[in-house]
Design a protein around this motif. Structure first.
Motif, PDB file in Angstrom:
ATOM      1  N   LYS A 206       1.395  -9.020  -4.003  1.00  0.00           N
ATOM      2  CA  LYS A 206       0.744  -9.865  -4.981  1.00  0.00           C
ATOM      3  C   LYS A 206      -0.202  -8.752  -5.784  1.00  0.00           C
ATOM      4  O   LYS A 206      -1.182  -8.400  -5.140  1.00  0.00           O
ATOM      5  CB  LYS A 206      -0.255 -11.060  -4.270  1.00  0.00           C
ATOM      6  N   GLY A 207       0.159  -8.459  -6.665  1.00  0.00           N
ATOM      7  CA  GLY A 207      -0.509  -7.000  -7.593  1.00  0.00           C
ATOM      8  C   GLY A 207      -0.262  -5.881  -6.725  1.00  0.00           C
ATOM      9  O   GLY A 207       1.114  -5.624  -6.382  1.00  0.00           O
ATOM     10  N   ASN A 208      -1.177  -5.379  -6.040  1.00  0.00           N
ATOM     11  CA  ASN A 208      -1.103  -4.202  -5.075  1.00  0.00           C
ATOM     12  C   ASN A 208      -1.375  -4.364  -3.670  1.00  0.00           C
ATOM     13  O   ASN A 208      -1.371  -3.742  -2.670  1.00  0.00           O
ATOM     14  CB  ASN A 208      -2.026  -3.013  -5.523  1.00  0.00           C
ATOM     15  N   SER A 209      -1.740  -5.791  -3.465  1.00  0.00           N
ATOM     16  CA  SER A 209      -1.908  -6.088  -2.226  1.00  0.00           C
ATOM     17  C   SER A 209      -0.745  -6.727  -1.258  1.00  0.00           C
ATOM     18  O   SER A 209       0.145  -7.522  -1.906  1.00  0.00           O
ATOM     19  CB  SER A 209      -2.897  -7.418  -2.128  1.00  0.00           C
ATOM     20  N   LEU A 210      -0.563  -6.127  -0.228  1.00  0.00           N
ATOM     21  CA  LEU A 210       0.695  -6.536   0.658  1.00  0.00           C
ATOM     22  C   LEU A 210       0.340  -7.915   1.340  1.00  0.00           C
ATOM     23  O   LEU A 210      -0.508  -8.286   2.089  1.00  0.00           O
ATOM     24  CB  LEU A 210       0.872  -5.461   1.751  1.00  0.00           C
ATOM     25  N   LEU A 211       1.527  -8.866   0.942  1.00  0.00           N
ATOM     26  CA  LEU A 211       1.353 -10.161   1.608  1.00  0.00           C
ATOM     27  C   LEU A 211       2.066 -10.360   2.841  1.00  0.00           C
ATOM     28  O   LEU A 211       1.524 -11.125   3.924  1.00  0.00           O
ATOM     29  CB  LEU A 211       1.973 -11.202   0.414  1.00  0.00           C
ATOM     30  N   SER A 212       3.313  -9.586   2.704  1.00  0.00           N
ATOM     31  CA  SER A 212       4.209  -9.903   4.052  1.00  0.00           C
ATOM     32  C   SER A 212       5.115  -8.840   3.854  1.00  0.00           C
ATOM     33  O   SER A 212       5.569  -8.259   2.940  1.00  0.00           O
ATOM     34  CB  SER A 212       4.715 -11.184   4.242  1.00  0.00           C
ATOM     35  N   SER A 213       6.147  -8.537   5.113  1.00  0.00           N
ATOM     36  CA  SER A 213       6.687  -7.220   5.213  1.00  0.00           C
ATOM     37  C   SER A 213       7.636  -7.651   6.476  1.00  0.00           C
ATOM     38  O   SER A 213       7.186  -8.194   7.409  1.00  0.00           O
ATOM     39  CB  SER A 213       6.310  -6.187   5.104  1.00  0.00           C
ATOM     40  N   ILE A 214       8.789  -7.184   6.399  1.00  0.00           N
ATOM     41  CA  ILE A 214       9.886  -7.117   7.607  1.00  0.00           C
ATOM     42  C   ILE A 214      10.549  -5.750   7.545  1.00  0.00           C
ATOM     43  O   ILE A 214      10.943  -5.204   6.533  1.00  0.00           O
ATOM     44  CB  ILE A 214      10.796  -8.468   7.531  1.00  0.00           C
TER      45      ILE A 214
END
Length: 468
Positions: A369-377
């Motif tokens: 979201k923009g430059n902010s990490l929300l989730s990853s795998i």
């Protein structure tokens, strides 16, 4: 176990009376080829290790036998015979398996094939890091312990004299302020490693020796599949009389050889199932090696070495090459089957999305979201597919993106909410229509229940009147 531990990578070209020399890393397997395409009906052959029978093939009797209890059982569950060619495979190699192996014909007691098996282990360290060479002792119960580097004494423990000393001035002072001895186990610690410290180390206890080969990894290189990579020798020019080799993998397979004495530059393309065919190029001035059209088969460790006096090997430079597939573009799609609402207000309705990619390899898939990490795998499988869900509000004005990346590249797909998610009016229509249908059904059920109740009440009253 020290006297059985042999690790020095020596006598690269020693074939002579021992036949072919094979280098095998501890824990790996090796196949000793019989040289036969197919055995004849009358063949009776034997494999011997240090003149002790370890396997026998009697074609006439149809008998393939392995003798695992010799040498104190060091071959137990490790020997396999090829029933067609008679070749012998030794699995899960340890230092105890180093030595001479010969294949005999029993009838004439003639040697068909001969191998000198060298078992090695290694320690790879990045430049600037530290390493501990373990003595495998829990306590020092010997009077004298010595550490040598390429036959030069660099550290010594003398229990009788109570002396723990390091020789900082050895070999032009290359070990100055870098050596430490463990006063309980006798292990040797080397700090701030450079390429000058790569080579053979030996722990000498009485007449027993334990050897190590320290490999200083200069560079870790990541390259895309299909691209080319050059392993630089860092030399401006190769001097006359210098012999240099390039070797690859755990088996130290010879890939290329440079000899200024005979002005010879050779590359060996047929090794390792020809995986390097038409892919190797040598710079005839600097000795740098280029690998073209690289694949995952070419990933691994490369050594740039200079054999010294044919019994010592000085590692000039070492590389670890990682190969990554080209990244596909991730795909963002909406889950149109879901139309949810957290309240009756249409402005709070959510849109369900999923970002997916197939056949990805060693990658990480992330939502931002923009430059902010929300989730990853993350995954390390070349054939697996990845999917990562996301839920946003229909009226969300923030920028979202799905990013697929590995250590050398990334692919980004930006989210267009207006295209993938229904508008607020559509949401109201979608969820409003559903709500209207539900209300209509409920109203119909209530009406039917009311009619049934009235009919039942009227009939009950008439029955009471009739009885009266």
């Amino acid at each position: 176990m020290f006297d059985r531990f042999w690790f020095c990578l020596c006598f690269w070209r020693l074939v002579g009376v021992f036949g072919e020399m094979k280098y095998v890393k501890i824990g790996h397997s090796v196949t000793l080829n019989s040289g036969l395409s197919e055995m004849m009906d009358e063949d009776l052959i034997q494999w011997r290790s240090e003149n002790r029978l370890i396997a026998e093939i009697n074609v006439t009797a149809g008998r393939f036998s392995v003798y695992e209890d010799v040498h104190k059982g060091i071959f137990r569950d490790r020997l396999k015979l090829d029933d067609k060619t008679g070749s012998l495979t030794i699995t899960n190699i340890t230092t105890e398996h180093a030595g001479v192996y010969r294949l005999y014909t029993v009838e004439t007691n003639t040697v068909i094939e001969s191998f000198l098996l060298r078992v090695y282990d290694e320690i790879s360290v990045k430049e600037g890091d530290s390493v501990t060479l373990n003595s495998d002792l829990t306590e020092i119960d010997y009077d004298r312990i010595q550490w040598e580097f390429e036959n030069s004494l660099i550290a010594e423990i003398n229990v009788t004299a109570g002396r723990f000393s390091v020789n900082d001035d050895a070999l032009d002072g290359r070990f100055r302020d870098r050596l430490k001895l463990d006063d309980q186990t006798g292990s040797l610690i080397i700090t701030n490693i450079t390429t000058e410290h790569a080579g053979r180390y030996e722990l000498v206890i009485d007449r027993m020796r334990k050897s190590f080969f320290l490999n200083a990894v200069n560079e870790e290189i990541s390259v895309k599949k299909g691209d080319s990579v050059t392993l630089n020798s860092d030399r401006i020019e190769i001097m006359n009389g210098v012999l240099i080799e390039w070797r690859f993998g755990a088996e130290l397979t010879l890939l290329a050889e440079i000899s200024k004495r005979g002005d010879g530059f050779s590359v060996y393309k047929d090794v390792l199932d020809e995986r390097f065919r038409d892919r190797l190029k040598l710079d005839n001035q600097t000795g740098s090696l280029t690998i073209t059209n690289i694949t995952t088969e070419h990933a691994g460790r490369y050594l740039h070495i200079r054999p010294k006096h044919l019994n010592l090997n000085q590692s000039l430079k070492a590389f670890r090459v990682s190969v990554y597939a080209r990244l596909p573009v991730p795909v963002i799609s909406s889950n149109s089957s879901q139309c949810s609402s957290s309240s009756s207000s249409s402005s709070e309705q959510n849109c369900s999305l999923v970002c997916s990619v197939v056949n990805v390899g060693h990658v990480t898939l992330s939502w931002y979201k923009g430059n902010s990490l929300l989730s990853s795998i993350s995954v390390s499988d070349l054939s697996i597919s990845l999917s990562l869900p996301l839920e946003v509000e229909y009226q969300d004005k923030n920028s979202y993106s799905c990013v697929l990346n590995n250590p050398i590249s990334n692919q980004t797909q930006h989210l267009d909410i207006t295209q993938l998610c229904h508008t607020s009016a559509d949401s109201v229509h979608c969820c409003g229509s559903t709500e209207a249908v539900i209300r209509l059904v409920l109203s119909a059920l209530v009406g039917v229940a009311t009619v049934i109740f009235l009919v039942y009440d009227i009939r009950s009253r008439r029955a009471e009147q009739d009885q009266t």
